[in-house]
Design a protein around this motif. Sequence first.
Motif, PDB file in Angstrom:
ATOM      1  N   ALA A 200      90.706  53.261 102.840  1.00 54.44           N
ATOM      2  CA  ALA A 200      91.660  53.103 103.935  1.00 54.44           C
ATOM      3  C   ALA A 200      91.117  52.178 105.016  1.00 54.44           C
ATOM      4  CB  ALA A 200      92.005  54.470 104.528  1.00 54.44           C
ATOM      5  N   VAL A 201      89.823  52.295 105.290  1.00 54.02           N
ATOM      6  CA  VAL A 201      89.208  51.438 106.310  1.00 54.02           C
ATOM      7  C   VAL A 201      89.104  49.999 105.812  1.00 54.02           C
ATOM      8  CG1 VAL A 201      87.105  50.987 107.625  1.00 54.02           C
ATOM      9  CG2 VAL A 201      87.967  53.327 107.410  1.00 54.02           C
ATOM     10  N   GLN A 202      88.566  49.806 104.596  1.00 53.68           N
ATOM     11  CA  GLN A 202      88.359  48.457 104.074  1.00 53.68           C
ATOM     12  C   GLN A 202      89.664  47.685 103.919  1.00 53.68           C
ATOM     13  OE1 GLN A 202      85.837  47.433 100.838  1.00 53.68           O
ATOM     14  NE2 GLN A 202      84.304  49.000 101.272  1.00 53.68           N
ATOM     15  N   HIS A 203      90.712  48.377 103.489  1.00 51.93           N
ATOM     16  CA  HIS A 203      91.988  47.707 103.234  1.00 51.93           C
ATOM     17  C   HIS A 203      92.950  47.799 104.420  1.00 51.93           C
ATOM     18  CE1 HIS A 203      91.557  46.793  98.840  1.00 51.93           C
ATOM     19  NE2 HIS A 203      90.590  47.681  98.982  1.00 51.93           N
ATOM     20  N   GLN A 204      92.421  48.266 105.569  1.00 52.02           N
ATOM     21  CA  GLN A 204      93.208  48.330 106.804  1.00 52.02           C
ATOM     22  C   GLN A 204      94.545  49.059 106.589  1.00 52.02           C
ATOM     23  OE1 GLN A 204      93.455  44.226 108.077  1.00 52.02           O
ATOM     24  NE2 GLN A 204      91.362  44.225 108.870  1.00 52.02           N
ATOM     25  N   LYS A 205      94.445  50.241 105.956  1.00 59.39           N
ATOM     26  CA  LYS A 205      95.643  51.019 105.649  1.00 59.39           C
ATOM     27  C   LYS A 205      95.723  52.302 106.472  1.00 59.39           C
ATOM     28  CE  LYS A 205      97.160  51.283 101.432  1.00 59.39           C
ATOM     29  NZ  LYS A 205      98.379  50.458 101.464  1.00 59.39           N
ATOM     30  N   LEU A 206      94.946  52.371 107.543  1.00 54.62           N
ATOM     31  CA  LEU A 206      94.944  53.595 108.328  1.00 54.62           C
ATOM     32  C   LEU A 206      96.327  53.931 108.870  1.00 54.62           C
ATOM     33  CD1 LEU A 206      91.613  53.016 110.274  1.00 54.62           C
ATOM     34  CD2 LEU A 206      91.999  54.663 108.453  1.00 54.62           C
ATOM     35  N   ALA A 207      97.104  52.914 109.183  1.00 55.52           N
ATOM     36  CA  ALA A 207      98.420  53.147 109.774  1.00 55.52           C
ATOM     37  C   ALA A 207      99.493  53.461 108.736  1.00 55.52           C
ATOM     38  CB  ALA A 207      98.838  51.926 110.597  1.00 55.52           C
ATOM     39  N   THR A 208      99.261  53.108 107.474  1.00 58.57           N
ATOM     40  CA  THR A 208     100.318  53.247 106.461  1.00 58.57           C
ATOM     41  C   THR A 208     100.006  54.263 105.374  1.00 58.57           C
ATOM     42  OG1 THR A 208      99.363  51.445 105.129  1.00 58.57           O
ATOM     43  CG2 THR A 208     101.010  50.848 106.801  1.00 58.57           C
ATOM     44  N   ILE A 209      98.738  54.601 105.161  1.00 61.25           N
ATOM     45  CA  ILE A 209      98.381  55.430 103.998  1.00 61.25           C
ATOM     46  C   ILE A 209      98.933  56.847 104.119  1.00 61.25           C
ATOM     47  CG2 ILE A 209      96.163  56.361 104.809  1.00 61.25           C
ATOM     48  CD1 ILE A 209      95.090  55.643 101.947  1.00 61.25           C
ATOM     49  N   GLU A 210      99.221  57.308 105.331  1.00 64.75           N
ATOM     50  CA  GLU A 210      99.745  58.655 105.513  1.00 64.75           C
ATOM     51  C   GLU A 210     101.066  58.850 104.777  1.00 64.75           C
ATOM     52  OE1 GLU A 210      99.534  62.523 106.574  1.00 64.75           O
ATOM     53  OE2 GLU A 210      97.999  60.987 106.909  1.00 64.75           O
ATOM     54  N   ARG A 211     101.780  57.772 104.514  1.00 62.94           N
ATOM     55  CA  ARG A 211     103.070  57.870 103.816  1.00 62.94           C
ATOM     56  C   ARG A 211     102.945  57.567 102.329  1.00 62.94           C
ATOM     57  NH1 ARG A 211     103.910  54.923 108.437  1.00 62.94           N
ATOM     58  NH2 ARG A 211     103.991  52.966 107.270  1.00 62.94           N
ATOM     59  N   GLU A 212     101.733  57.424 101.845  1.00 62.81           N
ATOM     60  CA  GLU A 212     101.510  57.011 100.460  1.00 62.81           C
ATOM     61  C   GLU A 212     100.802  58.091  99.653  1.00 62.81           C
ATOM     62  OE1 GLU A 212     101.016  52.256 101.601  1.00 62.81           O
ATOM     63  OE2 GLU A 212      99.299  53.390 100.827  1.00 62.81           O
ATOM     64  N   GLN A 213     100.960  57.976  98.321  1.00 64.67           N
ATOM     65  CA  GLN A 213     100.220  58.838  97.407  1.00 64.67           C
ATOM     66  C   GLN A 213      99.156  58.000  96.704  1.00 64.67           C
ATOM     67  OE1 GLN A 213     102.175  61.990  95.160  1.00 64.67           O
ATOM     68  NE2 GLN A 213     104.155  61.257  95.909  1.00 64.67           N
ATOM     69  N   SER A 214      97.985  58.589  96.557  1.00 58.87           N
ATOM     70  CA  SER A 214      96.858  57.841  96.010  1.00 58.87           C
ATOM     71  C   SER A 214      96.148  58.647  94.933  1.00 58.87           C
ATOM     72  CB  SER A 214      95.850  57.489  97.121  1.00 58.87           C
ATOM     73  OG  SER A 214      96.464  56.774  98.172  1.00 58.87           O
ATOM     74  N   LEU A 215      95.553  57.928  94.000  1.00 57.63           N
ATOM     75  CA  LEU A 215      94.687  58.510  92.986  1.00 57.63           C
ATOM     76  C   LEU A 215      93.337  57.821  93.107  1.00 57.63           C
ATOM     77  CD1 LEU A 215      94.045  60.177  90.417  1.00 57.63           C
ATOM     78  CD2 LEU A 215      94.977  58.267  89.071  1.00 57.63           C
ATOM     79  N   ILE A 216      92.314  58.579  93.420  1.00 54.74           N
ATOM     80  CA  ILE A 216      90.967  58.035  93.543  1.00 54.74           C
ATOM     81  C   ILE A 216      90.175  58.474  92.318  1.00 54.74           C
ATOM     82  CG2 ILE A 216      88.892  57.907  94.961  1.00 54.74           C
ATOM     83  CD1 ILE A 216      92.103  59.209  96.463  1.00 54.74           C
ATOM     84  N   ILE A 217      89.619  57.514  91.592  1.00 60.57           N
ATOM     85  CA  ILE A 217      88.882  57.778  90.353  1.00 60.57           C
ATOM     86  C   ILE A 217      87.427  57.388  90.585  1.00 60.57           C
ATOM     87  CG2 ILE A 217      88.717  57.276  87.891  1.00 60.57           C
ATOM     88  CD1 ILE A 217      91.690  56.443  88.023  1.00 60.57           C
ATOM     89  N   ASP A 218      86.526  58.328  90.337  1.00 63.28           N
ATOM     90  CA  ASP A 218      85.111  58.135  90.671  1.00 63.28           C
ATOM     91  C   ASP A 218      84.227  58.491  89.478  1.00 63.28           C
ATOM     92  OD1 ASP A 218      82.634  57.907  91.878  1.00 63.28           O
ATOM     93  OD2 ASP A 218      82.823  59.757  93.043  1.00 63.28           O
ATOM     94  N   PRO A 219      83.956  57.531  88.577  1.00 63.59           N
ATOM     95  CA  PRO A 219      83.048  57.801  87.468  1.00 63.59           C
ATOM     96  C   PRO A 219      81.599  57.749  87.958  1.00 63.59           C
ATOM     97  CG  PRO A 219      84.485  55.891  87.050  1.00 63.59           C
ATOM     98  CD  PRO A 219      84.519  56.174  88.508  1.00 63.59           C
TER      99      PRO A 219
END
Length: 378
Positions: A200-219
């Motif tokens: 969210a910080v790197q992609h400057q999505k702090l203002a918009t991510i609250e309305r989005e659904q995300s899948l974080i994959i961490d191998p």
Amino acid sequence: MRLQVELIARTLGSLANSVWKASIAVAMLAIEPITQEFPMSFVVRAVDVGSGNTKYISSIVSGEIRCASFPSIAYPSMREPSSLPGFERRKTVAVPINGLFYEVGPDVELAADTFRATQLHDRYSESPEYLALARGALAMMKVPAIDLLVVGLPVASLATRKAALEKAMAGEHDIGGGKTVVVRKALAIAQPQGALVDFAVQHQKLATIEREQSLIIDPGSRTFDWLVARGMRWVQNKSHSVNRGVSDMLQAIAAEISADIGTPYNDIDAIDWALRTGKNPVIFQKAYDISRAMPMAHSIAQQAVAAMMRWVTASYSFQNIILVGGGAYLFKKAVKEAFPKHRILEVKEPMYANVRGFQVAGMNHAAKLQETGSPALQ
């Protein structure tokens, strides 16, 4: 990654319910605007002790979060290594635990014996090796006291091991050489949660991510973790982890090489280096074509992704599919196969995504607790 501390405190949200009530065994991150500036007198640091590498925040200079790492290998001995005859100085520390000295650090391979001392099991966070690695990271941070230390756990073990890990990480830690580090409070969160914050910080999505659904994959080295989030809150019944990580690939490739050369081959580090650099390992003075074993590695990646797909439904609803972790490059093809209509998103230096996010979350948590007047950090 540059982050002005004031900007973090003003824009990132609080951790759910401010003090993370004990009834919430899982740590949910929420974004809310806050006005309290980060308390500069507080020291917040983060450590991500993985099965492959231990990542930590080495410093924060002019708002820039700096990371470092070393192999997650701890070699025990009965005596402090530097006191032994013929000892050559190396970039390691000897951490005393239960009557033994565990040597850890960037040059730990120089202390290696014929047995690779790694821990690949579900109680890893309770082992003396884990504690030695964490204390080694504390030693390399070069700060005598930490007000809040943020650590991570695989998604599947967070609920059962969170309290025990926080208790183990808080208090006074003997880091060897007559030195100690005091940790006044520890906070354990799911490892991919750190990556979500970092994304969210790197992609400057702090203002918009609250309305989005995300899948974080961490191998990772041992586990393949995934986290489904609505905004910055994770959906527990769709998030999990399985023990199918990079170490399984390395072992499978080693077995294939052994069959090819007619003798047992166990140089896991050489295989790992070959995969990361694209250069073939040298075996019996000849370059071995490691691409011959890659179908086996890809098969393992597909198995891990298939396990995830049993938990993840309605993939069309994801605005963000984020791939992080040191093993991201080995799983990217399998992830793309599972989500052919999505763009797979990444972050810079994906190995450090979790620990960077831990640090940001910890700084925000400290600021919020100060704003509410909570005694949690007193």
